[in-house]
Write an enzyme that holds these catalytic residues in place. Structure first.
Site, short mmCIF file in Angstrom:
data_model
loop_
_atom_site.label_atom_id
_atom_site.label_comp_id
_atom_site.label_asym_id
_atom_site.label_seq_id
_atom_site.Cartn_x
_atom_site.Cartn_y
_atom_site.Cartn_z
N ASP A 33 1.86 5.90 -0.87
CA ASP A 33 0.94 4.97 -1.31
C ASP A 33 -1.24 5.74 -1.77
O ASP A 33 -1.28 5.95 -0.07
CB ASP A 33 0.34 3.31 -0.54
CG ASP A 33 1.09 2.47 -0.81
OD1 ASP A 33 1.31 2.61 -2.49
OD2 ASP A 33 1.78 1.67 -0.25
N ASP A 173 6.84 -4.47 -5.11
CA ASP A 173 6.00 -3.59 -3.45
C ASP A 173 4.44 -5.25 -3.43
O ASP A 173 3.54 -5.26 -4.31
CB ASP A 173 4.84 -2.49 -4.34
CG ASP A 173 4.07 -1.80 -3.48
OD1 ASP A 173 4.43 -2.54 -2.43
OD2 ASP A 173 3.78 -0.98 -4.07
C1 DX5 Z 1 0.12 -2.61 -1.20
C2 DX5 Z 1 0.42 -1.44 -1.42
C3 DX5 Z 1 2.18 -1.54 -0.47
C4 DX5 Z 1 1.98 -1.44 1.39
C5 DX5 Z 1 2.58 -3.05 1.12
O1 DX5 Z 1 -1.73 -1.90 -1.93
O2 DX5 Z 1 0.85 -0.72 -2.17
O3 DX5 Z 1 3.04 -0.87 -0.60
O4 DX5 Z 1 2.03 -1.50 1.92
O5 DX5 Z 1 3.06 -3.27 2.59
P1 DX5 Z 1 3.73 -4.15 3.15
O6 DX5 Z 1 5.13 -4.45 2.32
O7 DX5 Z 1 3.67 -4.68 4.17
O8 DX5 Z 1 3.57 -6.00 1.46
#
Ligand code: DX5
Length: 217
Positions: A33, A173
């Site tokens: 990310d 996601d």
């Molecule tokens: C959000 C990111 C995600 C995040 C997801 O902005 O793109 O990939 O890391 O985290 P979780 O799975 O903890 O919601």
């Protein structure tokens, strides 16, 4: 069903170990990310981390660009080792051209939509992408709650793809866990990104991945 741990919640002091644990526990891809503190209210990592991950795993490195002006960085991330590049529709005026550049670079082509962005925004470019990322939280941070209204959006997208005979991946996601992943899967998602459900699992990374896998199969 493809599971893609998002390294955003990994222990960066031991990133190589975290990747190896995921590899051994059967992760399919890794999501990296990239955040610029401009398009999203957080700053995360850049090409150096992609390059380090490239040395640690042979799995698909799926780079999610949460940055303004992604066009300026596509080649940089490709060179760092990205296999897949996803840009946000909200960040680029000439999405048709941007997706074409990603294709020419030889990467898998992805386009992402924030929760508030309607599917009509990508209708004209659906046949140019390998993957559509439906954000199930507002991007920027891990550990946020899954937005249940996104289930209908996933279902609608799956219908749009089916109507056109397209087999593109639908990636989800944000807030993906053994509880929410089946809702997204039932609606038509097939690529599941998760950070906290895997890296913050109280019993460790293999248990996090196993529970997620069981939830979607
Ligand atoms: C959000 C990111 C995600 C995040 C997801 O902005 O793109 O990939 O890391 O985290 P979780 O799975 O903890 O919601």
């Amino acid at each position: 069903m493809i599971l893609a741990p998002s390294i955003l919640s990994a222990d960066f002091l031991h990133l190589g170990d975290a990747l190896q644990a995921c590899d051994e526990a059967g992760a399919d891809w890794f999501q990296i990310d990239v955040m610029d503190g401009h398009f999203v209210p957080n700053i995360s990592m850049g090409p150096l981390i992609v390059e380090a991950c490239r040395r640690a795993t042979e799995r698909t490195l799926d780079v999610h660009l949460m940055i303004s002006n992604p066009d300026a960085y596509l080649e940089v991330f490709k060179r760092a080792g990205a296999d897949s590049l996803t840009v946000h529709i909200e960040t680029t005026t000439h999405i048709h051209r941007t997706l074409g550049v990603i294709r020419e670079l030889g990467c898998q082509v992805g386009v992402a939509l924030n929760p508030g962005t309607p599917l009509t925004a990508i209708e004209q470019v659906l046949d140019l992408v390998d993957m559509v990322l439906i954000m199930t939280v507002n991007p920027g941070f891990s550990g946020q709650a899954f937005i249940p209204e996104m289930v209908g959006k996933i279902r609608k997208l799956r219908r749009m793809l089916d109507d056109r005979g397209l087999e593109s991946h639908i990636q989800v996601d944000g807030g993906i866990s053994p509880r929410t992943a089946p809702l997204a899967a039932e609606a038509g998602a097939n690529v599941f990104v998760a950070a906290s459900a895997i890296f913050q699992h109280p019993e460790g990374i293999p248990a996090g991945l196993r529970e997620l896998r069981e939830a979607v199969t």
